[in-house]
Structures are given as C-alpha cells and as structure tokens.
Design a protein around this motif. Structure first.
Motif, PDB file in Angstrom:
ATOM      1  N   GLU A 243      67.408  32.377   9.391  1.00 58.80           N
ATOM      2  CA  GLU A 243      66.136  32.310   8.674  1.00 58.80           C
ATOM      3  C   GLU A 243      65.003  31.859   9.586  1.00 58.80           C
ATOM      4  N   SER A 244      65.385  31.285  10.725  1.00 51.77           N
ATOM      5  CA  SER A 244      64.378  30.826  11.684  1.00 51.77           C
ATOM      6  C   SER A 244      64.830  31.183  13.092  1.00 51.77           C
ATOM      7  N   LEU A 245      63.896  31.759  13.857  1.00 55.70           N
ATOM      8  CA  LEU A 245      64.166  32.127  15.244  1.00 55.70           C
ATOM      9  C   LEU A 245      63.146  31.418  16.126  1.00 55.70           C
ATOM     10  N   PHE A 246      63.635  30.755  17.176  1.00 57.54           N
ATOM     11  CA  PHE A 246      62.757  29.977  18.049  1.00 57.54           C
ATOM     12  C   PHE A 246      62.813  30.547  19.468  1.00 57.54           C
ATOM     13  N   ILE A 247      61.661  30.952  19.973  1.00 58.26           N
ATOM     14  CA  ILE A 247      61.548  31.470  21.345  1.00 58.26           C
ATOM     15  C   ILE A 247      60.828  30.410  22.161  1.00 58.26           C
ATOM     16  N   THR A 248      61.571  29.773  23.053  1.00 55.50           N
ATOM     17  CA  THR A 248      61.038  28.605  23.750  1.00 55.50           C
ATOM     18  C   THR A 248      59.996  28.966  24.792  1.00 55.50           C
ATOM     19  N   LYS A 249      60.130  30.175  25.352  1.00 52.51           N
ATOM     20  CA  LYS A 249      59.221  30.596  26.422  1.00 52.51           C
ATOM     21  C   LYS A 249      59.294  32.120  26.520  1.00 52.51           C
ATOM     22  N   LEU A 250      58.216  32.780  26.897  1.00 51.15           N
ATOM     23  CA  LEU A 250      58.240  34.233  27.021  1.00 51.15           C
ATOM     24  C   LEU A 250      59.298  34.653  28.048  1.00 51.15           C
ATOM     25  N   PRO A 251      60.104  35.662  27.717  1.00 52.69           N
ATOM     26  CA  PRO A 251      61.250  36.016  28.584  1.00 52.69           C
ATOM     27  C   PRO A 251      60.887  36.903  29.769  1.00 52.69           C
ATOM     28  N   PHE A 252      60.048  36.361  30.655  1.00 55.35           N
ATOM     29  CA  PHE A 252      59.783  37.068  31.899  1.00 55.35           C
ATOM     30  C   PHE A 252      61.060  37.103  32.736  1.00 55.35           C
ATOM     31  N   ALA A 253      61.219  38.144  33.541  1.00 54.90           N
ATOM     32  CA  ALA A 253      62.387  38.238  34.421  1.00 54.90           C
ATOM     33  C   ALA A 253      62.361  37.075  35.409  1.00 54.90           C
ATOM     34  N   PRO A 254      63.534  36.630  35.894  1.00 58.67           N
ATOM     35  CA  PRO A 254      63.556  35.531  36.863  1.00 58.67           C
ATOM     36  C   PRO A 254      62.669  35.850  38.065  1.00 58.67           C
ATOM     37  N   PRO A 255      61.883  34.886  38.519  1.00 56.01           N
ATOM     38  CA  PRO A 255      60.946  35.157  39.619  1.00 56.01           C
ATOM     39  C   PRO A 255      61.618  35.386  40.961  1.00 56.01           C
ATOM     40  N   ASP A 256      62.921  35.068  41.063  1.00 53.68           N
ATOM     41  CA  ASP A 256      63.590  35.179  42.360  1.00 53.68           C
ATOM     42  C   ASP A 256      64.552  36.366  42.429  1.00 53.68           C
ATOM     43  N   ASP A 257      64.366  37.352  41.559  1.00 51.43           N
ATOM     44  CA  ASP A 257      65.195  38.548  41.607  1.00 51.43           C
ATOM     45  C   ASP A 257      64.807  39.374  42.838  1.00 51.43           C
ATOM     46  N   PRO A 258      65.731  39.599  43.794  1.00 47.26           N
ATOM     47  CA  PRO A 258      65.344  40.268  45.045  1.00 47.26           C
ATOM     48  C   PRO A 258      64.901  41.711  44.857  1.00 47.26           C
ATOM     49  N   VAL A 259      65.492  42.414  43.880  1.00 49.66           N
ATOM     50  CA  VAL A 259      65.078  43.800  43.645  1.00 49.66           C
ATOM     51  C   VAL A 259      63.667  43.822  43.051  1.00 49.66           C
ATOM     52  N   GLY A 260      63.413  42.926  42.096  1.00 51.79           N
ATOM     53  CA  GLY A 260      62.078  42.825  41.520  1.00 51.79           C
ATOM     54  C   GLY A 260      61.036  42.424  42.551  1.00 51.79           C
ATOM     55  N   GLU A 261      61.401  41.479  43.426  1.00 49.47           N
ATOM     56  CA  GLU A 261      60.495  41.047  44.496  1.00 49.47           C
ATOM     57  C   GLU A 261      60.145  42.216  45.412  1.00 49.47           C
ATOM     58  N   ALA A 262      61.171  42.967  45.812  1.00 54.54           N
ATOM     59  CA  ALA A 262      60.957  44.092  46.735  1.00 54.54           C
ATOM     60  C   ALA A 262      60.095  45.168  46.081  1.00 54.54           C
ATOM     61  N   ARG A 263      60.325  45.377  44.809  1.00 57.96           N
ATOM     62  CA  ARG A 263      59.561  46.399  44.106  1.00 57.96           C
ATOM     63  C   ARG A 263      58.096  46.001  43.966  1.00 57.96           C
ATOM     64  N   ALA A 264      57.876  44.731  43.612  1.00 56.23           N
ATOM     65  CA  ALA A 264      56.497  44.243  43.486  1.00 56.23           C
ATOM     66  C   ALA A 264      55.777  44.325  44.830  1.00 56.23           C
ATOM     67  N   GLU A 265      56.482  43.991  45.895  1.00 54.62           N
ATOM     68  CA  GLU A 265      55.911  44.052  47.235  1.00 54.62           C
ATOM     69  C   GLU A 265      55.499  45.477  47.584  1.00 54.62           C
ATOM     70  N   TRP A 266      56.367  46.445  47.255  1.00 55.78           N
ATOM     71  CA  TRP A 266      56.059  47.849  47.551  1.00 55.78           C
ATOM     72  C   TRP A 266      54.861  48.328  46.731  1.00 55.78           C
ATOM     73  N   LEU A 267      54.802  47.936  45.457  1.00 56.24           N
ATOM     74  CA  LEU A 267      53.674  48.348  44.616  1.00 56.24           C
ATOM     75  C   LEU A 267      52.357  47.775  45.153  1.00 56.24           C
ATOM     76  N   ARG A 268      52.396  46.505  45.550  1.00 57.40           N
ATOM     77  CA  ARG A 268      51.174  45.887  46.097  1.00 57.40           C
ATOM     78  C   ARG A 268      50.728  46.607  47.357  1.00 57.40           C
ATOM     79  N   SER A 269      51.700  46.977  48.201  1.00 57.36           N
ATOM     80  CA  SER A 269      51.350  47.667  49.448  1.00 57.36           C
ATOM     81  C   SER A 269      50.772  49.055  49.170  1.00 57.36           C
ATOM     82  N   SER A 270      51.033  49.579  47.972  1.00 56.53           N
ATOM     83  CA  SER A 270      50.499  50.883  47.579  1.00 56.53           C
ATOM     84  C   SER A 270      49.216  50.743  46.761  1.00 56.53           C
ATOM     85  N   GLY A 271      48.677  49.527  46.699  1.00 50.90           N
ATOM     86  CA  GLY A 271      47.439  49.289  45.973  1.00 50.90           C
ATOM     87  C   GLY A 271      47.605  49.222  44.470  1.00 50.90           C
ATOM     88  N   ARG A 272      48.828  48.959  43.997  1.00 54.35           N
ATOM     89  CA  ARG A 272      49.085  48.900  42.559  1.00 54.35           C
ATOM     90  C   ARG A 272      49.356  47.466  42.121  1.00 54.35           C
TER      91      ARG A 272
END
Length: 724
Positions: A630-659
């Motif tokens: 009857e009650s659901l509690f979300i303690t914090k928005l579920p962003f992906a872990p900041p230290d995921d190496p695949v996510g880090e590499a992807r973000a780095e590539w997007l930034r290098s492409s001006g995105r």
C-alpha cells in the motif's frame, strides 16, 4: 495464404479465447496490442531466400503496454495462432525467471486448453543448467578416484596453487555427488539443477555441469540417457519455446533455438535487452591465476597416448608463451596503473582503473598481441584434439568411456582459453599506435583484488554501444519480432530505447504505446518529500532521508516496500530502526527472496504491518498487489552507479563527440528504471497506494520533470522542507 487472412485469423483467435475466459472484461488496449502484433507478424517473410530474390521483408513491433494491459495474452495468442497457420514456431524470450515460470506453468497451459488448434510448448535452458551424467558418475565414484578426478571435485575454484584439502572435505563433496547420482538413477531427480530441493552453490555444480566444450554428443557412452539431449527433444517437438535474453544471445549461430529467420520472435521485458547484450559480448581474463594453463596442456598432451594429433607438438610452446606473456602483461599493468589501483585499497569491491578513450599504453600492445596469437594457436590445437578424439570414440566404442573422460577433461578448461581470445580481441580493437580512430572505442579496464596475501589482476573489455552490437548479431538474422515491456518509452518517446536496442531509423519498425487501464490519479498518490540536503551530498542526505523515512514508516498499517540505491544507505536505515520497528522490517540481504516474500504475505494476511527493505533488484518483477504494498518508498532517484566503467567510457566518447551524456543517456535510462520501481505500487484495478520519493531533484530540476513525465499520472503531492 495472404497476410491479411493470417492477421484476421490470429485476431479472431484472440477474441475467441479471451471472450471465453471466466469473468472476462473487454480491454481496449489489450485488443489494440493484439491487433498490432497480428498485423506485424503477418507481414514478415520467413524462410530461406535465394541470393537473386529481393531482400525478404522484415517486420518488428515495439509495444509499450502499461501494467494491467495483459500483454502476455495479447502477444501469445496471435503469435501462436499465426505460427500454427504458417507452419513455423514462436520463440518467447524473457529477462526474469519469474515470467518464464508464469508462462510455462500458467499462461501457456491455460491457452493450450482453449486455443482451437493444439500446440506443444517447452522451456529452453542453457546446457549448463543440466548435469553431465558422465562427469557425475566419475566424480561420485569412491576411493578409486585418481588425483586428477579429486582435483576436479573443486574444478572451478580459483586457487593459485593446489590446496591440500582435508580428507573429510573431499569425502563430503564426493558424497554430495553420490547422492545426486543415486537420485538421478532412481528418477527421483530429473538432472535439472533448478529442480533440486536446494540448488547447489556454483563451485559445487560447475564440475558436473554439462558444457558444449566437454561434450562428445552422440559419441558419448551416456548419450542415450543424457538429461540435456532428452530435454532438447522437447524443444524440437515444441511449437512454442520459452527462453531468456541471455540464452537467446549466447545461442546465436547454434542449433539450440529455432532459426531466427524462420520463426516469430517475442521479446518480453525487452527493456533489459540492451544491458544483456553488453554483458553477453563483454570479456575478461584473469592474469594471475594461471595454473590451469599447465593443467590444460598436460591434459591435451595425454591425448597422444590414444590418438595421433600432429598439432600437439605445438602445445608446450603455446602454453609456455601464453603463461609468460600473461604474467608480463600483469607486470606492465602494475607498472602503468599500480599506484592508481593500490590507492583504492579501502574501497568496496575490486580496485579498478580504466584506459581513457579506450587507448591502451603502447607497452601493453605487444604482450596482448602475443597472448592473442598463442591463445588462438592453442585453440586450433584443441579443435584438432576434439576432432581426433571424436573419431577414436566412433571407431573404438569399447574405449568410449575412457576417451570421453579425456575429452571432457580437456574441454572443461577450453572456455577459459576462449575467454582470453575474445578479451584480447576487444582490448586490441582501436588501440593502434597512431592513437586515433573514427570507430566507437571499447571500454577497457583493469582490476586488482586481494585474495588473502595473493594479488589477482584481471583485464576487462566491453563494447559501449549495445545498439550496434544487437544490429550486427541479432537483427541481421530476425525477420518477424515483437518487443514489449511496461517501460520502453522514456521521457515521453521511444527514441532512447530504439537507439539502445539497435532499431533506430529501421524502416521495418513500428511503435505503439498502450496505456494502463488503471485510474492512476484516483488510485495513487506520488508524494514528493523534499529534503534540505542535496542528494549528491551522500552523508547529509542519507541522515536526513532516514529520519524522514522512519517517521513515515511509523504510520504503516499493512504492506510496504522501501527501495534503496546502495547497501550503505540501507544499512544506515536498518541501524536507525527502533526496537519495535525492527520486528516489522524484512531486509533483502538477510533472507532468501522466497522466504522473505512468504513472511511478508503471512504478516499482512494476519493484519500486521510488514515492511520490505530492498535493493534495486526488488524494484522490478515483484508482484505485491493490494495490501501487500500500500506504500512504496523510493529513497533516492535510481541513477546508474557513477563508477560503471562501460558507462564512464560511453559518456567520455559522447563528450568527445560534442554530445551531452547526461541528457542523452543518464536521464532516459533513469526514467525507465524509476518507472519500473514505481510500477510496484499499483498492480490491480482495486489497488490504492502512496508512492514516496525523498529526492528533491524529482520536482526541483528540469530533468526531474522529464522523469515525472515517464511515470503513471498519479496525483502529485509536494511536501517541501519545513522551515526551522
């Protein structure tokens, strides 16, 4: 038969089956979904085509079906009816065991009883879920077992050196295998790992698991009673096969599942497909625990006693150089990255360092190239060994038992060699000495872990774009498919999912959004509980959030679910519980999942409050209707872990492409994850629930408004910070 007629028949079957169900109520959205699926699958051109023929037509539907639509029936009835008309099969792939079990044990049996044409269905599992009878018999044998066999009792345990195990430990493991063998012989057990009353730990199961690399197939002396091949017969006879995304992707190119160009493919829980693809096509290799290389060489050379294999002369060279170059690579990694790795000694999990832009230091390239060369050479030799042993088994049936055992012992270690070959290929891609590449780089990283006094170094690599991987390996084979889930659209559109799934700008794709029949504004309230602390300030935020959470939990009278984004966050909340509230809280990490859910149901049925504390895995696939949540509690928005190496590499590539990686990746992915979490609250048309979120970014940022747009239209109630 023409496409239109196929689609009409499929939809008529849908109407007839659902109309005959007890308590049937017409669902406009469900029928709309069924009609789209019937139309799509009727348009796909299946089967083999000559090279001179026009390109066969593909047809793919991407359907978001909100909770309560009844998507299982909406896709299964039209797809199965059409497959029967067209003389083909349906392959249903899911992401979770719960949905597989629901389909095989409930939905499909009920449908088979009502559909006007009979059909058979079967559950497909990977070979490793079944026992290898030959291995089991060998390891269950008593005191006559040789050292090699004793060693195999603990075959998958990653010891650096041979451990002198106590005799009682060896005997206990052998007794365990003997009990399994007896149960299999008396048919008290089917040979399926999942059907054991207490499924064994991976290190106990691994030595007896069936594996393609150690299987001689029809040449095996135990073939006539093989558990795996008996189950394969069920698959061959079935018109409907239920699998999972991991098995689907790992089986590409094999004959385990139907040919994708000649069957109708349904991907349920399709939002998992991109992440499954990244996991499936990633690679890792251990550079420190290398004694298995010598063991594999020794086992391969033993084949000389029973068969003549010319290539075996190269084994000592390949094995010696492979081990030498892997040790050299580990040394160079520590030379390049040692300080960065050692500085993380107090962090949770292995220390890790990633190669920026996917570019490895030039010093690592030569040993990597040599590792690849010798791993591939060693694999070529093993293929020759495999061919020779199969021939010997065929020609000398009286020696089949002994030869199959040798084959299995060699094959048991071959996957490690394949992993080295795959990982080095990924690591060497886009790492030329010129340093520049227009191609999308792979993520590449190294980890260091302490095992007592022993240092374990591993090398890892992964593609960073699941879409391109899926286009290359999956969609190039598929003709007719449906992808569905309650959460495919993100921030109001399908673009993100289509890009991740490799279907963006594909002319064969149509999309459909079918809203939930629930009256969310009446049934649910989204309570935005804002905090003074910024959620990015972990310590201050967690302290304030926990205080607000416990205050809200004190008023719970039935079932509740609290979802945390980290173990530390959950630990602090548990530590802050009062004595009386501790008796009401069930913590995910303290109990097996089924035990926890059973206790939760018992408490709620007795009219007592019961609160589940869960991590992210409890944010999906958990069905707690009515008073159970009857009650659901979300303690914090579920962003992906900041230290995921695949996510880090992807973000780095997007930034290098001006995105902008935050807008392009992080927000859409979080929107889908948050929608899944919120979906735990309202499960039926009678449910009433409150959803609490303690993250002020939900209402206080522009991207928070986009996240809300992805959620069901609850009545929003803001509770700002109280002025002191």
């Amino acid at each position: 038969m023409h496409e239109k007629k196929w689609a009409e028949e499929a939809l008529n079957s849908f109407d007839a089956v659902v109309g005959a169900m007890p308590g049937f109520r017409s669902r406009e959205g469900q029928r709309k979904m069924a009609a789209q699926i019937a139309k799509t699958l009727s348009e796909a051109q299946l089967g083999k085509f000559d090279e001179d023929d026009p390109e066969p037509r593909r047809a793919i539907a991407v359907v978001q079906a909100g909770t309560g639509v009844g998507k299982s029936l909406a896709y299964s009835i039209p797809a199965i009816r059409m497959a029967l008309s067209r003389g083909t099969r349906v392959l249903i792939s899911t992401a979770t065991v719960a949905l597989q079990e629901q389909l095989v044990n409930k939905d499909l049996p009920a449908l088979a009883a009502k559909l006007d044409q009979p059909f058979k269905f079967a559950l497909a599992k990977g070979r490793g879920r079944f026992v290898c009878k030959l291995k089991l018999e060998r390891l269950a044998s008593t005191g006559e077992a040789q050292d090699e066999e004793m060693d195999d009792l603990f075959g998958d345990e990653k010891a650096q050196t041979k451990i002198n195990r106590p005799q009682h430990e060896l005997q206990a493991r052998m007794q365990f295998y003997k009990s399994m063998a007896d149960a299999l012989a008396t048919e008290a057990w089917s040979g399926d790992r999942d059907s054991l009353e207490t499924p064994p730990e991976p290190e106990a199961w691994s030595p007896v698991a069936a594996e393609s690399s150690s299987c001689t197939g029809k040449h095996c002396p135990a073939f006539s009673n093989c558990v795996y091949y008996e189950r394969r017969k069920d698959l061959v006879a079935a018109q409907v096969i239920v699998a999972n995304h991991d098995l689907l992707l790992s089986s590409l190119g094999s004959k385990l599942l139907p040919d994708l160009d000649n069957c109708l493919l349904i991907l349920d829980e399709a939002h998992h497909l991109p992440s499954t693809a990244l996991d499936q096509f990633a690679g890792e290799m251990d550079l420190s625990r290398l004694t298995w290389i010598d063991k594999l060489a020794s086992r391969a050379l033993r084949v000389n006693q029973v068969a003549e294999v010319e290539e075996l002369a190269d084994v000592p060279k390949h094995a010696g150089q492979l081990r030498l170059q892997m040790q050299e690579l580990a040394r160079l990694i520590m030379e390049q990255y040692g300080e960065a790795l050692k500085s993380q000694k107090d962090s949770y999990g292995p220390a890790r360092v990633r190669a920026a832009r996917g570019m490895l230091p030039e010093a690592l390239l030569e040993p990597l190239g040599l590792i690849a060369h010798h791993a591939d050479g060693f694999l070529d030799t093993l293929r020759a060994v495999s061919k020779a042993l199969r021939a010997e088994i065929k020609d000398k049936p009286e020696e089949a038992q002994r030869l199959s055992t040798i084959y299995a012992q060699v094959g048991a270690l071959a996957p490690r060699l394949e992993a080295i070959s795959n990982t080095t290929q990924l690591l060497l891609q886009h790492s030329g000495p010129d340093g520049e590449s227009t191609a999308v780089p792979n993520a590449k990283w190294f980890t260091l872990e302490m095992d007592g006094e022993f240092i374990a170094i591993k090398a890892h690599a992964s593609p960073i774009q699941p879409g391109s991987t899926l286009r290359q390996h999956l969609w190039s084979q598929v003709r007719g498919a449906v992808l569905t889930s309650a959460t495919l659209a993100s921030c109001g559109h399908f673009d993100f999912f289509l890009r991740e799934a490799g279907l963006v700008n594909d002319p064969s794709v149509t999309t459909l959004e079918v809203p939930s029949p629930f009256d969310y504004a009446r049934q649910g309230t989204l309570v935005a509980r804002e905090t003074a602390a910024d959620p990015r300030e972990a310590a201050r935020f967690t302290e304030e959030m926990v205080e607000a959470l416990l205050n809200d939990l004190s008023r719970i009278q039935a079932g509740a679910l609290v979802l945390f984004t980290s173990r530390e966050q959950m630990r602090q909340a548990v530590d802050a519980l009062s004595t009386s509230m501790r008796n009401q809280v069930l913590v995910q990490t303290a109990l097996p999942r089924q035990t926890l859910l059973a206790r939760h149901r018992e408490a709620v049925e007795m009219g007592e409050p019961s609160i589940i504390f869960g991590m992210q895995s409890f944010g999906e696939g958990l069905d707690l209707p009515g008073a159970l949540c009857e009650s659901l509690f979300i303690t914090k928005l579920p962003f992906a872990p900041p230290d995921d190496p695949v996510g880090e590499a992807r973000a780095e590539w997007l930034r290098s492409s001006g995105r902008n990686p935050f807008n392009e990746l992080v927000v859409p992915a979080t929107a889908i994850r948050l929608a899944q979490w919120v979906g735990r609250a309202i499960r039926t048309e009678e449910d009433q629930a409150h959803v609490y979120c303690y993250d002020r970014r939900l209402t206080g940022t522009s991207y928070g408004q986009l996240l809300i747009k992805s959620l069901p239209p609850f009545t929003l109630q803001r509770r700002p910070v109280q002025a002191v």
